[in-house]
Scaffold this motif. Structure first.
Motif, PDB file in Angstrom:
ATOM      1  N   SER A 187      -5.422  -3.827  -7.497  1.00 21.28           N
ATOM      2  CA  SER A 187      -6.894  -3.893  -7.498  1.00 21.28           C
ATOM      3  C   SER A 187      -7.360  -5.130  -6.749  1.00 21.28           C
ATOM      4  O   SER A 187      -6.682  -6.163  -6.765  1.00 21.28           O
ATOM      5  N   SER A 231       0.842  -1.190   0.000  1.00 18.70           N
ATOM      6  CA  SER A 231       0.000   0.000   0.000  1.00 18.70           C
ATOM      7  C   SER A 231       0.879   1.243   0.000  1.00 18.70           C
ATOM      8  O   SER A 231       2.052   1.191   0.370  1.00 18.70           O
ATOM      9  N   LYS A 263      -8.324   2.374 -11.978  1.00 15.40           N
ATOM     10  CA  LYS A 263      -7.291   2.109 -10.983  1.00 15.40           C
ATOM     11  C   LYS A 263      -6.360   3.307 -10.868  1.00 15.40           C
ATOM     12  O   LYS A 263      -5.953   3.910 -11.871  1.00 15.40           O
ATOM     13  N   ASP A 315      -4.352   0.783  -1.262  1.00 14.31           N
ATOM     14  CA  ASP A 315      -3.773  -0.405  -1.883  1.00 14.31           C
ATOM     15  C   ASP A 315      -3.146  -0.071  -3.227  1.00 14.31           C
ATOM     16  O   ASP A 315      -3.686   0.751  -3.997  1.00 14.31           O
ATOM     17  N   ASP A 316      -2.040  -0.733  -3.535  1.00 15.30           N
ATOM     18  CA  ASP A 316      -1.397  -0.545  -4.842  1.00 15.30           C
ATOM     19  C   ASP A 316      -2.056  -1.390  -5.924  1.00 15.30           C
ATOM     20  O   ASP A 316      -2.042  -1.026  -7.100  1.00 15.30           O
ATOM     21  N   GLN A 326      -8.778  -1.678  -5.115  1.00 12.90           N
ATOM     22  CA  GLN A 326      -8.128  -0.719  -4.237  1.00 12.90           C
ATOM     23  C   GLN A 326      -9.076  -0.271  -3.128  1.00 12.90           C
ATOM     24  O   GLN A 326     -10.256  -0.047  -3.353  1.00 12.90           O
TER      25      GLN A 326
END
Length: 712
Positions: A68, A2, A138, A65-66, A70
């Motif tokens: 998906s 994250s 995203k 979050d980096d 997210q």
């Protein structure tokens, strides 16, 4: 993994307000809507205030979050004494004078994910999560870095603005609560006047009624859809059986003839069942349309006599007597549905009468006509006289076992009579016979409304030739619309014969496309009537149907016959042939390139078209006004006057505005040019075709679409 967006420290009371403000800022930057922004800010504010009050401070961390899917994560961690009654608080069993438990439970409800860990004398960490809206794409690392920079540059120095916004939200929430309280008070007053047991009973009954209604709708939809699916193959089986029995493809042996007749009889029986199911499903679904017309009972009886004569051939010991009606005025209702009711009554009487007679009569009773069908058959026991009007019910008897039926004729008759505003009933005595009655109003109850609805207005495009399409199938009508789109023909649709007759009075179609299998109507009579009328006898009629009865159609005056589904080019070419018969067809080529004109003439050398040439736009406009060609083939790239300018002048002049134009050019068109030409021309052809065969095919299709007949 994250990415941390923002870290805040709570040391003073105003830091709680600033934390709420920055929570809103983070939610807004990530794309949450206003409602979710308020929820996030409120949840963070509640937990931050608890941390300040009970632990004298905390660290607040916002991350995302980096990968998906997210989520936005908020961590609030303090180093206080911990929460002693955490489980009771989360279960909603703990009440505090300071309101600590309410804040935690409220925040938990506002978030998608909520976790809390508390260790005595070491501190508490609250971990909350909220899913990002699905409509958003995203967030890339670059976008997250940009959000980090934006949040870092925002100066959280003014808490009063956030307090003002929070107050506004509180006021709106209080107003919503006030409205809900008023609604609850009103509902409570109503509930006080209602017995709770009765309410529960009504609720249960409503639920069961809704369930039965949905089940009935599903059954009706299934019957309707499957009946349509069965009709086409059954019609094909019957048609193929007729071909074999008529020895069109060679002789049959005695056994083969018997086998084919068995197949034909079974298919006809199954088709009768399918038709009954479809009619019943349509009536139950409320989709049956009543077409009231004026008719005499005498004519109705004459039609029934001819229609039911084949049934008498199998039982010569039974006489069918239709009494001459006396003193009955002209009816205005749906003749086809009245005939269907009586036909069901009569066929049942002939089926269950071994000897004697079936007598049909009609008398006036007030403002209704009561039809009666009396037989001398096996009769019906009193307990069964109401059951026979239920679907799929057949009375047990020795004769009934010999004669297979569907049990749908009488239920359908009752529903049709009710649709017309009438009723049916039966009087019967075992071994002495039965009399079925149908009481039908003289005038269909909604006849005035139906009359006004059945007066359509057709918008006629003067630049196109009208084609009257008499068809009741929506899919077929849609197909015809697609066939005639951007062609030289305009479709005038009529779903019933009465509408078709109105259309013929209002418009002058150049041709008629007629379906024979219209619901409850005799299209054969319409065909013969149209061809015998001096005003309409010269209008070409194409009969288009699913049953192969070409001989009967041509014998009654049809000019052409086509089997559904009809090919587009075949239909348009057939129309062109009938509409253009006996007329000289001229094709005007407007192109400054003599080679291109020569190639086009060679491609059309086998046709009977008279080709006229123009070497520039001015000459083309002059010849178009002088010769009035059937179609114009136009190049776009010409000196002095371009093809676009020629087209504009042709369409603006009253003499040439209706002439169909086909563009034939090698110019690369822009999107706006294509749109402009598509609205004013039949089709756009390219001179750059790979082979001669492709060029000939494309040119012939374009000319056919423009309304020309290409006799070779």
């Amino acid at each position: 993994m994250s990415t941390i967006l923002l870290i805040l420290e709570i040391r003073y009371e105003q830091d709680v307000v600033l934390t709420r403000k920055m929570a809103r800022e983070v939610a807004q930057a990530l794309g949450f809507d206003a409602q979710d922004q308020a929820r996030l800010a409120t949840a963070v504010s509640e937990i931050a205030r608890n941390a300040f009050v009970y632990a004298k401070g905390a660290i607040v961390e916002f991350s995302i979050d980096d990968e998906s899917p997210q989520n936005l994560w908020i961590s609030i961690q303090d180093k206080g004494s911990g929460i002693a009654n955490l489980k009771m608080i989360l279960d909603g069993q703990f009440t505090s004078k300071t309101g600590m438990g309410l804040g935690i439970i409220g925040a938990q409800r506002l978030m998608d994910t909520f976790k809390i860990e508390s260790i005595p004398n070491q501190g508490t960490q609250v971990f909350m999560g909220k899913r990002l809206p699905k409509r958003l794409e995203k967030l890339t690392p670059q976008r997250l870095q940009q959000i980090q920079n934006e949040l870092a540059n925002r100066s959280p120095q003014n808490p009063f603005e956030e307090i003002q916004r929070q107050n506004q939200e509180l006021l709106r929430a209080m107003e919503e609560i006030r409205k809900r309280e008023e609604q609850l008070i009103f509902l409570n007053r109503e509930l006080e006047d209602t017995n709770r047991g009765v309410v529960a009973l009504y609720a249960e009954l409503d639920e069961k009624a809704d369930f039965l209604q949905r089940a009935n709708e599903l059954k009706t939809r299934f019957l309707s859809n499957m009946s349509h699916e069965f009709r086409t193959p059954l019609n094909s089986i019957i048609s193929l059986s007729r071909i074999l029995l008529e020895r069109m493809d060679g002789d049959l042996t005695t056994d083969q003839d018997k086998q084919v007749r068995f197949v034909q009889k079974a298919a006809e029986s199954l088709l009768d069942l399918v038709n009954d199911l479809l009619d019943l499903a349509k009536v139950e679904a409320g989709k049956t349309v009543v077409h009231p017309t004026q008719f005499e009972v005498t004519d109705l009886f004459a039609t029934l006599r001819g229609m039911l004569r084949p049934l008498l051939a199998h039982n010569s010991s039974v006489a069918l007597i239709l009494e001459e009606p006396v003193g009955i005025p002209t009816l205005y209702t749906d003749e086809g549905k009245v005939a269907q009711i009586l036909r069901n009554f009569i066929s049942n009487g002939l089926k269950y009468t071994e000897q004697g007679e079936v007598r049909v009569g009609a008398i006036m009773t007030g403002n209704t006509v009561t039809f009666s069908v009396a037989d001398t058959g096996i009769g019906i026991a009193p307990p069964d006289q109401e059951r026979i009007f239920e679907e799929f019910i057949q009375i047990d008897s020795t004769l009934a076992k010999k004669l297979k039926g569907t049990g749908l004729g009488l239920p359908l008759s009752r529903k049709l009579a009710e649709l017309l505003g009438g009723s049916v009933w039966v009087n019967s005595e075992l071994s002495k016979g039965s009399t079925f009655f149908a009481s039908i109003p003289l005038f269909f109850p909604d006849s005035s409304e139906a009359s006004s609805i059945s007066q359509p207005t057709w918008q006629i495009d003067p630049s196109r030739q009208p084609i009257l399409v008499v068809e009741d199938n929506p899919q077929t009508i849609f197909t015809y619309e697609k066939y005639f789109y951007s062609s030289n023909y305009q479709m005038i649709s009529a779903r019933t014969l009465s509408l078709a007759k109105q259309a013929l009075k209002v418009n002058k179609p150049v041709a008629i496309i007629l379906d024979i299998l219209l619901e409850g109507e005799n299209s054969w009579a319409f065909l013969a009537e149209t061809k015998s009328n001096a005003a309409t006898r010269n209008i070409p009629i194409i009969v288009s149907t699913v049953v192969d009865n070409e001989k009967q159609a041509m014998a009654r005056g049809a000019d052409a016959f086509l089997i559904k589904p009809v090919d587009r080019l075949l239909l348009v070419d057939k129309l062109n042939t009938l509409v253009k018969q006996g007329k000289q067809q001229k094709l005007l080529l407007i192109d400054d390139d003599s080679t291109s004109r020569y190639v086009l003439k060679q491609l059309l050398v086998t046709t009977s078209l008279e080709i006229i040439e123009a070497s520039d736009g001015h000459e083309g406009i002059r010849l178009a006004q002088l010769e009035n060609p059937s179609c114009i083939l136009l190049d776009l790239t010409m000196p002095s006057l371009s093809g676009m300018q020629v087209l504009e002048q042709l369409k603006s002049h009253p003499t040439t505005c209706t002439i169909p134009v086909i563009v034939n050019s090698s110019k690369q068109l822009e999107a706006e040019e294509e749109k402009y030409l598509a609205e004013r021309t039949v089709v756009i052809l390219s001179k750059q075709t790979p082979t001669v065969e492709v060029a000939i095919t494309q040119l012939r299709e374009a000319l056919t679409k423009a309304g020309l007949t290409l006799n070779t």
